[in-house]
Design a protein around this motif. Structure first.
Motif, mmCIF file in Angstrom:
data_model
loop_
_atom_site.group_PDB
_atom_site.id
_atom_site.type_symbol
_atom_site.label_atom_id
_atom_site.label_comp_id
_atom_site.label_asym_id
_atom_site.label_seq_id
_atom_site.Cartn_x
_atom_site.Cartn_y
_atom_site.Cartn_z
ATOM 1 N N GLU A 468 42.796 58.178 42.465
ATOM 2 C CA GLU A 468 42.293 57.302 41.107
ATOM 3 C C GLU A 468 42.997 55.943 41.403
ATOM 4 O O GLU A 468 44.378 55.614 41.622
ATOM 5 N N LYS A 469 42.096 54.907 40.983
ATOM 6 C CA LYS A 469 42.471 53.526 41.047
ATOM 7 C C LYS A 469 41.996 52.831 39.876
ATOM 8 O O LYS A 469 41.153 52.909 39.215
ATOM 9 N N ILE A 470 42.915 51.794 39.616
ATOM 10 C CA ILE A 470 42.521 50.854 38.515
ATOM 11 C C ILE A 470 41.890 49.615 38.952
ATOM 12 O O ILE A 470 42.375 49.039 39.893
ATOM 13 N N HIS A 471 40.476 49.477 38.495
ATOM 14 C CA HIS A 471 39.904 48.437 39.296
ATOM 15 C C HIS A 471 40.058 47.325 38.729
ATOM 16 O O HIS A 471 40.185 47.009 37.314
ATOM 17 N N THR A 472 40.729 46.194 39.305
ATOM 18 C CA THR A 472 40.955 45.142 38.991
ATOM 19 C C THR A 472 39.808 43.912 39.765
ATOM 20 O O THR A 472 39.860 43.971 40.867
ATOM 21 N N GLU A 473 39.407 43.144 38.675
ATOM 22 C CA GLU A 473 38.211 42.551 39.113
ATOM 23 C C GLU A 473 38.925 41.276 40.040
ATOM 24 O O GLU A 473 39.783 40.525 39.445
ATOM 25 N N PRO A 474 38.330 41.007 41.142
ATOM 26 C CA PRO A 474 38.657 39.827 41.883
ATOM 27 C C PRO A 474 38.448 38.495 41.139
ATOM 28 O O PRO A 474 37.460 38.228 40.675
ATOM 29 N N LEU A 475 39.565 37.475 40.903
ATOM 30 C CA LEU A 475 39.424 36.529 40.391
ATOM 31 C C LEU A 475 38.298 35.654 40.653
ATOM 32 O O LEU A 475 37.797 35.098 39.853
ATOM 33 N N ASP A 476 38.038 35.457 42.104
ATOM 34 C CA ASP A 476 37.015 34.403 42.428
ATOM 35 C C ASP A 476 35.727 35.147 42.032
ATOM 36 O O ASP A 476 34.742 34.425 41.948
ATOM 37 N N ARG A 477 35.561 36.534 41.715
ATOM 38 C CA ARG A 477 34.214 36.793 41.190
ATOM 39 C C ARG A 477 34.105 36.255 39.900
ATOM 40 O O ARG A 477 33.099 35.964 39.433
ATOM 41 N N LEU A 478 34.919 36.485 39.159
ATOM 42 C CA LEU A 478 34.992 36.108 37.679
ATOM 43 C C LEU A 478 34.553 34.536 37.488
ATOM 44 O O LEU A 478 34.042 33.806 36.572
ATOM 45 N N THR A 479 35.191 33.806 38.366
ATOM 46 C CA THR A 479 35.474 32.378 38.213
ATOM 47 C C THR A 479 34.417 31.740 39.172
ATOM 48 O O THR A 479 33.952 30.524 39.383
ATOM 49 N N SER A 480 33.537 32.636 39.895
ATOM 50 C CA SER A 480 32.234 31.951 40.563
ATOM 51 C C SER A 480 31.196 31.550 39.689
ATOM 52 O O SER A 480 30.875 31.888 38.642
ATOM 53 N N ASP A 717 46.334 34.542 36.707
ATOM 54 C CA ASP A 717 44.875 34.842 37.035
ATOM 55 C C ASP A 717 44.015 34.396 35.711
ATOM 56 O O ASP A 717 43.093 33.820 35.563
ATOM 57 N N ILE A 718 44.546 34.554 34.319
ATOM 58 C CA ILE A 718 43.973 34.344 33.194
ATOM 59 C C ILE A 718 43.897 32.805 33.149
ATOM 60 O O ILE A 718 42.975 32.172 32.547
ATOM 61 N N ARG A 719 45.021 32.157 33.340
ATOM 62 C CA ARG A 719 45.078 30.909 33.465
ATOM 63 C C ARG A 719 44.077 30.122 34.285
ATOM 64 O O ARG A 719 43.253 29.170 33.969
ATOM 65 N N ALA A 720 43.724 30.868 35.495
ATOM 66 C CA ALA A 720 42.776 30.370 36.410
ATOM 67 C C ALA A 720 41.447 30.273 35.709
ATOM 68 O O ALA A 720 40.515 29.438 36.000
ATOM 69 N N LEU A 721 41.144 31.685 35.251
ATOM 70 C CA LEU A 721 39.824 31.755 34.497
ATOM 71 C C LEU A 721 39.381 30.793 33.382
ATOM 72 O O LEU A 721 38.516 30.208 33.391
ATOM 73 N N LEU A 722 40.585 30.537 32.473
ATOM 74 C CA LEU A 722 40.449 29.664 31.446
ATOM 75 C C LEU A 722 40.176 28.198 32.116
ATOM 76 O O LEU A 722 39.550 27.260 31.579
#
Length: 740
Positions: A468-480, A717-722
């Motif tokens: 069981e793994k917690i899926h963490t979205e890669p930051l570069d995928r969200l910010t691409s 990460d959230i700051r990078a997304l913003l």
């Protein structure tokens, strides 16, 4: 086809360079024996240093070593220079980790250059094994020399199974916390799926250090991280029982050894076998034997201590001094108690073959094993296995890892010379029936849990470690530029962004008032609000006074106290519900009692709620007091309109009608937004996520179960997304200006 990669500081093959050429010699015993079957029969590779410095070999010789090890021994050579060995192994490993993990804090040396060498060599090991790693592989890393390697592999290969085994003790938190680079080492180890130790004491110490230093709680020895589950357990290492129990003595032992054994037939033999090291307690052992001769004069001229010490780190001052001290103590005992016909202590400073050791074991009445601290101590198991007549007796200190398994031995305090002396007497005088019963029990245990069983159990546990793994979205995928989120933000005409504060925009701080917004955050929020299409809402559990003080000068809306207070951008504060504070008089004294009982905890009183923070408290105490307080609060609030909220290192009591979902609804009713975004990190933010419309984009910070669509690791990460949002806003404005 998937394979298993073993990684250790040294290969099971030692390469040495002589005038006649290169020599290859296979190791015996310990790890090499335990993994031999797997290595020879399975699809495996063993990576490690071959024992010869890279700068001592010509280019042709280096190539020859690599080819021979690969083709003849299924080994991968990790090239280390003389400087690497000096700084990394003799330096950080043996001058910092070894003494600290064995509780010799006064002997620890902290040098930045050796720490840098340790990092560099761990990276060399990674660079060597990296090209071999494929999806589905299993990697088993061994011992304290490579504690950074698991995380290095995890970062590049997140889906492989990684195991780590520590062959030395793991110290208590009070000792481990003295390590300067303590967090880095723990984080390195936490890259593994399974971390193994010899005893449950070491497991407990490790989990305690992880909880106190990294903040990870465990459930049944398992810790959920962002990318994987880490399981921790005890796997006491065994020996090759059949080898020690069945090897013939006369055919295998040297003539010199057999002659010596024959000469000792008229005395009771006590044997002591160690390598030269200050953790082994050898000087105290000699002093305890001297005490034995003093206390029990009837044994003079009837017993002999055969002290076998293998040379180690010859030429190092600390070890040379230890050898000199041992020699002086031996001379002292022999001078005081020896006679023309009898010498009480025989000192052998040499390496003895395993076959010769078996001969010594079988002709010794007592094995004396009294290390000051030892991870396991396989000598104790070897002695028991060799005495197939069940007539030998083991006297062992409680600080040896093997003591937790071999409880039938005579267990002593290594610092108590009187107790060791009494233990020797008890071993020599123990009735034969009692002795045989004890030995039979120990034989059954170590014959079943042998070294092959140890390796098999670890690898089987690793293969079955939690998936069981917690899926963490890669930051570069969200910010691409091609991401769904990026496109939705870019094409929207009216956006609303709900942003939690603590744990989301700002990382957690020791005390609540230390989480003030920094210049970077205020600039980021200012830039977001400058886009006329954006409505930015800070939705927080903070009280309205703090929220106003920290963020009131920005052109954004604030929902404070979990939705109780609302302030539109540029407007005034209004209360969203009519509630009272009468319940506080019953709650406050209870929280104050637990604050007094829990050092480091504190109370934060807000307009219409009270919070008990315990982030700075000692974790073991806090865990107990938190449960007690929560139970007390749940009991007293059953008939009230308030509820108990269990947050991130905080317990808060507030009106159950007030939550962040209620606050989000207030804003959503005020406009027809075609882009809705929400970000939060704890359970209070789940109410917000639930209140958002189906088309909303929600982001959870951290590893807890969530209803959010996406997940990121940290506030950074959230700051990078913003920051990406502000970049897109600028691009959209630029495109609009050009089209006019």
């Amino acid at each position: 086809m998937s394979k298993t990669i073993f990684v250790s500081n040294r290969l099971p093959v030692t390469v040495s360079k002589h005038e006649s050429g290169l020599e290859y010699k296979e190791s015996i015993g310990g790890l090499a024996t335990g993994l031999k079957n797997y290595h020879e029969q399975g699809s495996t590779v063993w990576a490690g240093w071959p024992g010869v410095a890279q700068d001592d070999l010509s280019e042709e010789e280096s190539s020859s070593v690599a080819d021979t090890l690969r083709n003849d021994y299924k080994c991968l050579s990790v090239p280390l220079t003389s400087d690497d060995i000096e700084q990394y192994y003799h330096g950080f490993c043996n001058e910092t980790i070894w003494p600290l993990f064995h509780y010799f804090t006064s002997a620890v040396e902290y040098k930045k250059e050796t720490w840098e060498a340790y990092q560099r060599v761990n990276r060399k090991f990674f660079d060597s094994v990296d090209p071999l790693i494929e999806e589905g592989d299993t990697i088993w890393i061994h011992d304290y020399q490579l504690m950074l390697l698991p995380q290095m592999i995890r970062e590049k290969h997140p889906d492989v199974k990684i195991g780590f085994f520590l062959h030395i003790p793991f110290p208590s938190y009070e000792i481990y916390r003295q390590m300067i680079w303590r967090d880095e080492i723990l984080q390195g180890l936490m890259g593994a799926n399974l971390i193994g130790f010899h005893t449950y004491d070491y497991v407990r110490h490790f989990l305690s250090s992880v909880r106190r230093l990294l903040g990870h709680e465990h459930s049944l020895y398992k810790m959920q991280l962002e990318s994987h589950v880490v399981q921790v357990d005890a796997f006491p290492m065994g020996i090759d029982y059949d080898y020690f129990a069945k090897t013939p003595t006369k055919e295998n032992a040297s003539q010199e050894t057999m002659d010596f054994v024959k000469s000792t037939q008229n005395v009771r033999n006590i044997i002591s076998v160690d390598r030269l090291d200050y953790t082994k307690g050898i000087p105290d052992r000699i002093k305890a034997f001297k005490q034995f001769l003093s206390n029990y004069p009837e044994y003079r001229e009837k017993v002999r201590l055969n002290l076998i010490i293998a040379p180690s780190r010859v030429g190092i001052e600390k070890y040379d001094n230890l050898k000199r001290e041992i020699e002086e103590l031996v001379s002292e005992v022999n001078g005081e108690y020896g006679t023309f016909n009898w010498m009480p202590v025989w000192f052998f400073f040499r390496t003895v073959s395993q076959d010769d050791l078996i001969a010594f074991y079988r002709h010794s009445d007592v094995l004396l094993v009294t290390p000051l601290r030892d991870g396991m101590n396989l000598v104790a198991k070897e002695y028991v296995a060799s005495r197939t007549d069940y007539k030998g007796m083991l006297v062992m200190s409680e600080t040896a890892g093997a003591a937790s398994e071999l409880g039938e031995a005579i267990i002593v305090n290594t610092n108590d010379h009187e107790a060791i002396a009494a233990g020797i007497k008890m071993a020599l005088e123990m009735p034969e029936d009692d002795k045989m019963d004890r030995n039979k029990n120990m034989h059954r245990r170590i014959s079943r849990y042998n070294v092959k069983f140890w390796a098999e159990e670890f690898l089987n546990t690793l293969q079955g470690s939690p998936e069981e793994k917690i899926h963490t979205e890669p930051l570069d995928r969200l910010t691409s530029a091609s991401s769904e989120l990026d496109l939705a933000y870019r094409t929207a005409n009216k956006r609303v962004l709900f942003l939690d504060y603590d744990g989301t925009l700002v990382g957690f701080k020791p005390t609540p008032d230390q989480a003030r917004p920094d210049r970077e955050l205020k600039q980021l929020l200012t830039t977001l609000t400058e886009d006329p299409k954006n409505t930015v809402v800070i939705i927080t559990g903070r009280d309205r006074f703090t929220a106003e003080k920290w963020l009131g000068d920005l052109n954004l809306s604030i929902v404070a106290a979990h939705g109780l207070w609302f302030r539109p951008a540029g407007g005034e504060w209004t209360m969203t519900l009519n509630i009272d504070n009468e319940w506080k008089e019953a709650i406050r004294p209870i929280m104050e009692t637990y604050t007094d009982r829990t050092p480091g905890s504190l109370i934060e009183e807000k307009d219409y709620s009270i919070a008990w923070h315990y982030r700075q408290s000692e974790p073991d105490i806090a865990a107990v007091k938190r449960n007690e307080l929560k139970e007390a609060l749940m009991s007293i609030t059953q008939s009230m309109t308030v509820g108990v909220l269990d947050g991130n290192k905080v317990i808060e009591v507030k009106d159950t009608r007030v939550n962040k979902g209620h606050g989000a609804h207030l804003m959503l009713r005020q406009g027809n937004f075609d882009f809705v975004f929400g970000a939060g990190d704890d359970r209070t933010d789940e109410d917000m996520f639930a209140a958002l419309p189906e088309h909303a984009y929600s982001v959870k910070i951290g590893k807890e179960v969530t209803a959010a669509r996406y997940r990121l690791k940290s506030s950074a990460d959230i700051r990078a997304l913003l920051g990406r949002f502000t970049q897109v806003s600028g691009e959209v404005a630029e495109d609009a200006a050009k089209s006019k």
